[in-house]
Design a protein around this motif. Structure first.
Motif, PDB file in Angstrom:
ATOM      1  N   MET A  94      45.584 -11.817 -24.995  1.00 30.16           N
ATOM      2  CA  MET A  94      46.608 -11.781 -25.941  1.00 30.16           C
ATOM      3  C   MET A  94      46.183 -10.946 -27.056  1.00 30.16           C
ATOM      4  O   MET A  94      44.795 -10.582 -27.130  1.00 30.16           O
ATOM      5  N   ALA A  95      46.830 -10.395 -28.009  1.00 27.60           N
ATOM      6  CA  ALA A  95      46.436  -9.628 -29.184  1.00 27.60           C
ATOM      7  C   ALA A  95      46.983 -10.520 -30.424  1.00 27.60           C
ATOM      8  O   ALA A  95      47.960 -10.837 -30.304  1.00 27.60           O
ATOM      9  N   ASP A  96      46.086 -10.302 -31.426  1.00 29.16           N
ATOM     10  CA  ASP A  96      46.333 -10.949 -32.608  1.00 29.16           C
ATOM     11  C   ASP A  96      46.767  -9.837 -33.405  1.00 29.16           C
ATOM     12  O   ASP A  96      47.239  -8.622 -33.124  1.00 29.16           O
ATOM     13  N   ASP A  97      47.619 -10.211 -34.763  1.00 26.02           N
ATOM     14  CA  ASP A  97      48.314  -9.203 -35.560  1.00 26.02           C
ATOM     15  C   ASP A  97      47.300  -8.250 -36.228  1.00 26.02           C
ATOM     16  O   ASP A  97      47.906  -6.980 -36.592  1.00 26.02           O
ATOM     17  N   GLU A  98      45.971  -8.501 -36.134  1.00 22.27           N
ATOM     18  CA  GLU A  98      45.137  -7.134 -36.676  1.00 22.27           C
ATOM     19  C   GLU A  98      44.595  -6.256 -35.410  1.00 22.27           C
ATOM     20  O   GLU A  98      43.943  -5.475 -35.926  1.00 22.27           O
ATOM     21  N   GLY A  99      45.180  -6.715 -34.239  1.00 21.45           N
ATOM     22  CA  GLY A  99      44.648  -5.674 -33.177  1.00 21.45           C
ATOM     23  C   GLY A  99      43.429  -6.077 -32.267  1.00 21.45           C
ATOM     24  O   GLY A  99      42.975  -5.270 -31.339  1.00 21.45           O
ATOM     25  N   GLU A 100      42.993  -7.430 -32.315  1.00 24.62           N
ATOM     26  CA  GLU A 100      41.902  -7.726 -31.756  1.00 24.62           C
ATOM     27  C   GLU A 100      42.405  -8.361 -30.460  1.00 24.62           C
ATOM     28  O   GLU A 100      43.497  -9.032 -30.436  1.00 24.62           O
ATOM     29  N   GLY A 101      41.916  -8.014 -29.149  1.00 23.91           N
ATOM     30  CA  GLY A 101      42.183  -8.914 -28.265  1.00 23.91           C
ATOM     31  C   GLY A 101      41.466 -10.065 -27.735  1.00 23.91           C
ATOM     32  O   GLY A 101      40.266 -10.231 -28.094  1.00 23.91           O
ATOM     33  N   TRP A 102      42.239 -11.113 -27.361  1.00 27.37           N
ATOM     34  CA  TRP A 102      41.582 -12.492 -27.126  1.00 27.37           C
ATOM     35  C   TRP A 102      41.785 -12.881 -25.786  1.00 27.37           C
ATOM     36  O   TRP A 102      42.591 -12.824 -25.026  1.00 27.37           O
ATOM     37  N   LEU A 103      40.676 -13.521 -24.847  1.00 27.73           N
ATOM     38  CA  LEU A 103      40.348 -13.715 -23.761  1.00 27.73           C
ATOM     39  C   LEU A 103      40.339 -15.295 -23.621  1.00 27.73           C
ATOM     40  O   LEU A 103      39.426 -15.880 -24.254  1.00 27.73           O
ATOM     41  N   GLN A 104      41.264 -15.897 -22.766  1.00 25.95           N
ATOM     42  CA  GLN A 104      40.998 -17.336 -22.675  1.00 25.95           C
ATOM     43  C   GLN A 104      39.869 -17.846 -21.797  1.00 25.95           C
ATOM     44  O   GLN A 104      39.675 -17.018 -20.774  1.00 25.95           O
ATOM     45  N   HIS A 105      39.005 -18.847 -21.893  1.00 25.44           N
ATOM     46  CA  HIS A 105      37.878 -19.188 -21.187  1.00 25.44           C
ATOM     47  C   HIS A 105      38.489 -19.563 -19.777  1.00 25.44           C
ATOM     48  O   HIS A 105      39.660 -19.907 -19.460  1.00 25.44           O
ATOM     49  N   PRO A 106      37.489 -19.381 -19.000  1.00 24.10           N
ATOM     50  CA  PRO A 106      38.099 -19.832 -17.453  1.00 24.10           C
ATOM     51  C   PRO A 106      38.091 -21.162 -17.309  1.00 24.10           C
ATOM     52  O   PRO A 106      37.530 -22.036 -18.126  1.00 24.10           O
ATOM     53  N   GLU A 163      47.754 -19.928 -36.045  1.00 25.12           N
ATOM     54  CA  GLU A 163      47.785 -19.975 -37.451  1.00 25.12           C
ATOM     55  C   GLU A 163      46.992 -19.325 -38.157  1.00 25.12           C
ATOM     56  O   GLU A 163      47.478 -18.597 -39.484  1.00 25.12           O
ATOM     57  N   GLN A 164      45.697 -18.820 -37.409  1.00 26.25           N
ATOM     58  CA  GLN A 164      45.056 -18.036 -38.452  1.00 26.25           C
ATOM     59  C   GLN A 164      45.148 -16.627 -38.258  1.00 26.25           C
ATOM     60  O   GLN A 164      44.871 -15.739 -39.405  1.00 26.25           O
ATOM     61  N   ARG A 165      45.295 -16.145 -37.133  1.00 28.52           N
ATOM     62  CA  ARG A 165      45.714 -14.721 -36.862  1.00 28.52           C
ATOM     63  C   ARG A 165      46.971 -13.984 -36.120  1.00 28.52           C
ATOM     64  O   ARG A 165      47.152 -13.106 -35.674  1.00 28.52           O
ATOM     65  N   GLY A 166      47.882 -15.057 -36.323  1.00 34.69           N
ATOM     66  CA  GLY A 166      49.180 -14.609 -35.845  1.00 34.69           C
ATOM     67  C   GLY A 166      49.983 -13.697 -36.726  1.00 34.69           C
ATOM     68  O   GLY A 166      49.388 -13.403 -37.903  1.00 34.69           O
ATOM     69  N   PRO A 167      51.318 -13.195 -36.331  1.00 34.16           N
ATOM     70  CA  PRO A 167      51.895 -13.546 -35.022  1.00 34.16           C
ATOM     71  C   PRO A 167      50.855 -12.872 -33.969  1.00 34.16           C
ATOM     72  O   PRO A 167      50.190 -11.778 -33.717  1.00 34.16           O
TER      73      PRO A 167
END
Length: 268
Positions: A1-13, A40-44
């Motif tokens: 998923m992507a946060d509001d600043e444009g970083e992509g986040w990967l869920q751990h296996p 909370e910190q980097r949404g939406p």
């Protein structure tokens, strides 16, 4: 998923005791966060999804219209969208950093090459090497993928898939790249990404290089590709006649004769 600043986040296996946490890659300074902490910190937050059929059709039409300006037009479109994302963050967060173009799949080799094309090639393309109407369409689609919609589309792989299809249909890399890009010292890197989903592997660029440096390798590659084309008549006559015509031209123009065939011809 992507946060509001444009970083992509990967869920751990889904094994071990950290599977409810997310982190970024290759960037590591933001730490590990749970979904609740991320929201909370980097949404939406925005989920990563697929491009629409309409987007793909618009891109294919624009790239086809651009012809040999297609690759350079893509590079400029990527730069313009990247700069728009950076300006958005500058206005909203006080900094101009954004990785939205690679947020859908951060850390992949495709994402890395896309960044290189965006920031190294894009700024050095003159206006005369860009197709204006195609640029407008490609920009609109890419903005939709990363800036304007509730779902983020992974750019590097999906865009390469569309470019590869157009290249296949119109004769390969040389059909979408102008002569200056083909001769550029970084052309192989650009081509390897943009045509990474192409069915055809042998290009005019490869043939010329191998004919001079390694004729035997060229013969082997031609034999493998010829087998691929001959496996399916529909591939040659219906789904990709332009690709087969280009392969046939390359084969007749650049493939050196085998020693046996050369000897036979000399005796006639």
């Amino acid at each position: 998923m992507a946060d509001d600043e444009g970083e992509g986040w990967l869920q751990h296996p889904p094994f071990g005791d950290r599977d409810e946490y997310y982190d970024t890659y290759p960037r590591r300074d933001l730490g590990e966060l749970s979904y609740e902490q991320l929201a909370e910190q980097r949404g939406p937050l925005r989920e990563v999804g697929l491009p629409t059929d309409e987007d793909v059709a618009r891109l294919e039409e624009a790239l086809t219209t651009a012809g040999r300006k297609a690759a350079t037009t893509v590079a400029v479109a990527l730069l313009n969208v990247a700069m728009a994302a950076a300006e958005r963050n500058r206005e909203k967060y006080g900094h101009g950093q954004s990785n939205l173009l690679t947020a859908g799949r951060p850390g992949s080799w495709e994402a890395s090459t896309l960044n290189s094309v965006t920031w190294s090639l894009g700024p050095n393309i003159k206006a005369t090497r860009v197709h204006p109407e195609a640029l407008q369409t490609i920009e609109e689609v890419l903005r939709g993928w990363v800036l304007d919609r509730p779902v983020v589309v992974e750019v590097a792989e999906n865009l390469a898939a569309v470019i590869s299809r157009v290249a296949d249909d119109h004769g390969g890399w040389e059909a979408i790249a102008d002569r200056w890009l083909v001769a550029h010292e970084g052309a192989e890197t650009v081509r390897n990404w943009m045509c990474s989903r192409a069915f055809r592997t042998l290009t005019e660029y490869d043939a010329v290089f191998l004919a001079e440096r390694n004729p035997e390798s060229l013969r082997q590659q031609v034999a493998e590709e010829q087998k691929w084309w001959l496996e399916d008549e529909g591939r040659r006559t219906k789904s990709n006649p332009a690709g087969f015509a280009n392969f046939s031209r390359i084969m007749s123009t650049h493939v050196p004769l085998t020693p046996e065939k050369a000897s036979a011809d000399e005796g006639t």
